[in-house]
Design an enzyme around this catalytic site. Structure first.
Site, PDB file in Angstrom:
ATOM      1  CB  SER A   1      -5.219   6.617   2.716  1.00  0.00           C
ATOM      2  OG  SER A   1      -6.050   6.064   4.456  1.00  0.00           O
TER       3      SER A   1
ATOM      4  CG  ASP B   1      -3.552  -6.962  -5.076  1.00  0.00           C
ATOM      5  OD1 ASP B   1      -3.093  -6.961  -5.960  1.00  0.00           O
ATOM      6  OD2 ASP B   1      -3.176  -7.272  -3.845  1.00  0.00           O
TER       7      ASP B   1
ATOM      8  CE  LYS C   1      -1.594   9.543   6.315  1.00  0.00           C
ATOM      9  NZ  LYS C   1      -2.634   8.441   6.051  1.00  0.00           N
TER      10      LYS C   1
END
Length: 286
Positions: A157, A168, A182
Site C-alpha cells: 500500500s 520512478d 496492494k
C-alpha cells in the site's frame, strides 16, 4: 469466550475498553500443553512508526518506518535532521513488512525528497470522479542525500507508493524483494439486508504509470534474506528494543544497501576530485 470463529474486528472490540480497566485473555502457544491466562491493563498506546534512527558504518544513516500514520512524515523529518547533523553520506529507509497506512502520509514522506509539484501517485477508474493525482507539497528538505529503500513481500500500500514514486524519479535505489502488490481503491456499499459490498473502483499508478495492484514494485537490486536468518533477526531486533543491543541487526538486504551507497559515495568523490583537478590550470591564468 472462544475466538475460533471470531473476526479480528470482533476480537478488538472485546479487548478495547476504558484506560485503567483490565481484560483477561487466554493464549495457547505451540509447544505448550495448557492455555496461559494473561490479565492486561488497558491504556492509550502511542505507536511509534519511525524507529531505530542511527548512523551505521561509512557514515550511512538508517531509519525504519513501520507504518504510515498522521505524524509519520513529521517524525521522519525529526529523525533525518538528527542524522544530517552527524554528516551522513547516504540514507537507508527500511519499509520492509510495512503494511501501509494513510495516503497523505505517503505524500508527505515523498515530499521530503522531491521538488515541489512532482507527481507522486495517481488513481484511475471508469468514472471521472475516480481520476485523481497527488503531487509533492512544500519544498524538499533532503534533495542531495543518496537514498536506498529496503522493500520485501510485506511492503504494501502506502509503502509501495513511496518506493515506486522515489524509484520512478530516480531519487532512491530499491533493494530487497518484490513488494506485496496492494494498490486498489475500494468503496464499501451498504445493502438493504444489513450486509455490505466492498467494491474496487480504481487502481493506484506510480508516476511512470506502473500498476501497483497485484504487480508490486520490483527492486533495482534483488536480494533475499535466507529463511534461517529470520529467527536471528527477530531476536536481535527485540534486543534492540530492550536496549541490550546498540546497532540495528544486519542482514543480506541491509548489507547490500550499505555497500551500494558506499560505492556511490566513492564514485561521487572521485568525480568531484576530477573536476577540481581540471579547474586547477584556470587558477594560474592572468
Amino acid at each position: 469466550q472462544s475466538t475460533r470463529d471470531m473476526t479480528l474486528s470482533e476480537a478488538v472490540k472485546l479487548m478495547k475498553g476504558e484506560p485503567g480497566s483490565k481484560v483477561t485473555i487466554g493464549i495457547f502457544r505451540q509447544g505448550e500443553e495448557n492455555v496461559r491466562q494473561l490479565t492486561i491493563e488497558r491504556a492509550e498506546i502511542e505507536v511509534a512508526t519511525v524507529k531505530d534512527a542511527q548512523v551505521l558504518p561509512d557514515r550511512i544513516g538508517y531509519v525504519r518506518i513501520t507504518q504510515f500514520s498522521e505524524p509519520t512524515a513529521e517524525k521522519l523529518q525529526e529523525s533525518l535532521e538528527g542524522l544530517v547533523e552527524q554528516d551522513i553520506s547516504g540514507l537507508v529507509i527500511d519499509v520492509r513488512n510495512n503494511p501501509g497506512g494513510l495516503l497523505q502520509s505517503a505524500v508527505d514522506v515523498c515530499s521530503l525528497f522531491l521538488q515541489e509539484g512532482k507527481l507522486i501517485v495517481s488513481t484511475e477508474g471508469r468514472r471521472q470522479s475516480q481520476q485523481q493525482v497527488f503531487h509533492t507539497v512544500k519544498g524538499a528538505k533532503y534533495l542531495t542525500v543518496p537514498v536506498a529503500i529496503l522493500i520485501n513481500g510485506g511492503s504494501a500500500s502506502a509503502a509501495e507508493i513511496v518506493a515506486g514514486c522515489l524509484q520512478d524519479w530516480g531519487r532512491a535505489l530499491l533493494v530487497g524483494d518484490r513488494s506485496f502488490g496492494k494498490g486498489s481503491v475500494q468503496n464499501v456499499v451498504p445493502l438493504q439486508d444489513g450486509s455490505a459490498l466492498r467494491l474496487t473502483t480504481a487502481k493506484y499508478y506510480t508516476p511512470s504509470k506502473r500498476v501497483i495492484h497485484e504487480n508490486g514494485i520490483e527492486p533495482d537490486i534483488s536480494v533475499s534474506v535466507p529463511e534461517e536468518d529470520y529467527e536471528r533477526l527477530a531476536r536481535e531486533r527485540e534486543e534492540l528494543l530492550q536496549g541490550k543491543r546498540q546497532q540495528v541487526p544486519m542482514d543480506a538486504q541491509l548489507l547490500r544497501a550499505l555497500e551500494t551507497l558506499k560505492s556511490y559515495t566513492i564514485y561521487q568523490n572521485a568525480i568531484k576530485a576530477k573536476r577540481l583537478k581540471l579547474r586547477e590550470p584556470e587558477a594560474v591564468l592572468p
